[in-house]
Design a protein around this motif. Structure first.
Motif, short mmCIF file in Angstrom:
data_model
loop_
_atom_site.label_atom_id
_atom_site.label_comp_id
_atom_site.label_asym_id
_atom_site.label_seq_id
_atom_site.Cartn_x
_atom_site.Cartn_y
_atom_site.Cartn_z
N ALA A 133 0.83 -1.22 0.00
CA ALA A 133 0.00 0.00 0.00
C ALA A 133 0.86 1.26 0.00
N CYS A 134 1.92 1.26 0.75
CA CYS A 134 2.79 2.43 0.85
C CYS A 134 3.49 2.72 -0.47
N GLU A 135 3.97 1.68 -1.11
CA GLU A 135 4.71 1.85 -2.37
C GLU A 135 3.84 2.50 -3.44
N SER A 136 2.62 2.06 -3.57
CA SER A 136 1.75 2.61 -4.61
C SER A 136 1.27 4.02 -4.27
N GLU A 137 1.32 4.41 -3.01
CA GLU A 137 0.86 5.75 -2.60
C GLU A 137 1.95 6.81 -2.66
N CYS A 138 3.21 6.42 -2.64
CA CYS A 138 4.33 7.37 -2.58
C CYS A 138 4.41 8.22 -3.86
N PRO A 139 4.33 9.55 -3.71
CA PRO A 139 4.35 10.42 -4.89
C PRO A 139 5.72 10.56 -5.55
N VAL A 140 6.79 10.18 -4.86
CA VAL A 140 8.13 10.31 -5.43
C VAL A 140 8.80 8.96 -5.67
N THR B 214 10.66 0.87 -2.02
CA THR B 214 10.88 -0.34 -2.80
C THR B 214 10.74 -1.57 -1.90
N GLU B 215 10.48 -2.69 -2.52
CA GLU B 215 10.37 -3.93 -1.77
C GLU B 215 11.76 -4.43 -1.43
N GLY C 104 11.65 -8.95 2.57
CA GLY C 104 10.55 -9.24 3.46
C GLY C 104 9.76 -8.03 3.93
N ILE C 105 10.34 -6.85 3.82
CA ILE C 105 9.62 -5.61 4.15
C ILE C 105 9.95 -4.56 3.10
N TYR C 106 9.18 -3.50 3.09
CA TYR C 106 9.46 -2.41 2.17
C TYR C 106 10.48 -1.46 2.79
N VAL C 107 11.18 -0.73 1.94
CA VAL C 107 12.26 0.16 2.38
C VAL C 107 12.05 1.54 1.76
N ILE C 108 12.26 2.58 2.56
CA ILE C 108 12.15 3.95 2.08
C ILE C 108 13.55 4.54 1.91
N ASP C 109 13.83 5.09 0.75
CA ASP C 109 15.10 5.77 0.49
C ASP C 109 15.02 7.15 1.15
N ALA D 255 2.34 6.56 5.45
CA ALA D 255 1.82 6.29 6.79
C ALA D 255 0.30 6.35 6.82
N ASP D 256 -0.27 7.21 6.01
CA ASP D 256 -1.73 7.37 5.97
C ASP D 256 -2.44 6.12 5.46
N VAL D 257 -1.80 5.35 4.59
CA VAL D 257 -2.47 4.18 4.01
C VAL D 257 -2.02 2.85 4.61
N CYS D 258 -1.02 2.85 5.45
CA CYS D 258 -0.49 1.60 6.01
C CYS D 258 -1.48 1.00 7.02
N PRO D 259 -1.88 -0.26 6.82
CA PRO D 259 -2.83 -0.88 7.74
C PRO D 259 -2.24 -1.26 9.10
N VAL D 260 -0.91 -1.27 9.22
CA VAL D 260 -0.29 -1.64 10.50
C VAL D 260 0.58 -0.53 11.08
N ASP D 261 0.43 0.69 10.57
CA ASP D 261 1.19 1.84 11.09
C ASP D 261 2.69 1.62 11.09
#
Length: 56
Positions: free
Chosen positions: A14-21, A25-26, A29-34, A45-51
């Motif tokens: 959910a986070c990956e598809s919502e990020c405007p920039v 990336t995957e 086992g978890i997603y990573v933010i550059d 954070a607004d769309v993440c189901p587990v915060d």
């Protein structure tokens, strides 16, 4: 300041598809933010189901 994804991530994507920039990336086992690309908008954070994404 940038966001980071903690170990609560359930790899739903959910986070990956919502990020405007496209700074999320995957990872192993978890997603990573550059942090160099993150604009601190909080959209992930607004769309993440587990915060999982948190501000650093």
């Amino acid at each position: 300041m940038a966001y980071f994804i903690n170990d609560d991530c359930i790899s739903c994507g959910a986070c990956e598809s919502e990020c405007p920039v496209n700074c999320i990336t995957e990872g192993d086992g978890i997603y990573v933010i550059d942090a160099n690309e993150c604009i601190d908008c909080g959209a992930c954070a607004d769309v993440c189901p587990v915060d999982s994404p948190k501000p650093q």
